[in-house]
Design a protein around this motif. Structure first.
Motif, short mmCIF file in Angstrom:
data_model
loop_
_atom_site.label_atom_id
_atom_site.label_comp_id
_atom_site.label_asym_id
_atom_site.label_seq_id
_atom_site.Cartn_x
_atom_site.Cartn_y
_atom_site.Cartn_z
N ARG A 182 0.86 -1.31 0.03
CA ARG A 182 -0.01 -0.13 0.11
C ARG A 182 0.74 1.22 -0.01
N LEU A 183 1.92 1.18 0.87
CA LEU A 183 2.79 2.27 0.77
C LEU A 183 3.52 2.53 -0.41
N LEU A 184 4.03 1.45 -1.04
CA LEU A 184 4.52 1.74 -2.30
C LEU A 184 3.79 2.11 -3.44
N HIS A 185 2.53 1.66 -3.51
CA HIS A 185 1.38 2.24 -4.43
C HIS A 185 1.29 3.60 -4.22
N GLN A 186 1.10 4.27 -2.89
CA GLN A 186 0.80 5.56 -2.62
C GLN A 186 1.94 6.41 -3.26
N GLY A 187 2.95 6.00 -3.20
CA GLY A 187 4.19 6.73 -3.74
C GLY A 187 4.02 7.10 -5.15
N LYS A 188 3.32 6.05 -5.87
CA LYS A 188 3.32 6.26 -7.24
C LYS A 188 2.16 6.87 -7.79
N GLU A 189 1.13 7.42 -6.82
CA GLU A 189 0.01 8.08 -7.15
C GLU A 189 0.39 9.52 -7.51
#
Length: 199
Positions: free
Chosen positions: A192-199
């Motif tokens: 989830r944290l990695l995904h947020q970083g790509k948003e």
């Protein structure tokens, strides 16, 4: 919270649909130790004990439609064996890993093989779930805390020792069967944290 260490095998004795819910009656060796409103993991699904029948040695739990949609409970039949685990005690040993009893998705058994005293099982799931597994990491299959290997984008394998094979529902699994899968909670947070970083 659970640990993925199975306490007992239960058996489904009755299934009663009601509106969008399904009530399951279960018998097991720990019925006398249960109480109404207690949370128990059933094949990795956290369900609340709603009724206990001491004379019959059974108890009841209810699955709502959301649970039926996201787990394999809709496929349960009378006589099916179910892995059971009560919540972890505050003063208990943490023998497995952090298990919430919240199934992420279902996976399918694609391979089963006896390998010189142990058993190897392989599973596949929808790759849209994302890669939340790591080699030699923890995974929960039908409520059982296991170590995964040969991790791929849409699947993995586990090795089962004789004790686990005999004392859980693993000995009943065949190729094509659907299992409940819960990814490691730490891996889900990292994803989830990695995904947020790509948003």
């Amino acid at each position: 919270m659970f640990t993925g260490i199975i306490e007992s095998l239960g058996s489904i004795t009755s299934i009663v649909p009601q509106d969008g819910n399904v009530h399951f009656e279960i018998t097991c060796s720990i019925v006398k130790e249960l109480k109404v409103d207690q949370s128990v993991a059933h094949n990795g699904v956290c369900l609340t004990v709603t009724k206990i029948d001491p004379e019959k040695g059974t108890y009841w739990v209810t699955a709502i439609q959301e649970t039926l949609n996201k787990t394999n409970l809709a496929n349960w039949k009378e006589g099916k064996l179910v892995n059971l685990e009560r919540c972890m005690l505050n003063n208990g040993r943490f023998d497995g890993h952090i298990v919430q009893g919240h199934v992420d998705l279902c996976a399918t058994c694609t391979h089963r093989e006896e390998t010189d005293g142990s058993w190897r099982f392989s599973f596949e799931y929808d790759p849209k779930a994302g890669q939340v597994m790591v080699e030699k990491g923890s995974i929960t299959i039908n409520g059982i805390s296991l170590t995964c290997f040969d991790v791929k984008n849409n699947g993995f394998s586990v090795a089962i020792i004789p004790y686990t094979y005999e004392h859980t529902d693993m000995h009943t699994l065949t190729v094509g069967d659907t299992i409940n899968l819960e990814f490691d909670i730490i891996g889900k947070y990292v994803q989830r944290l990695l995904h947020q970083g790509k948003e």
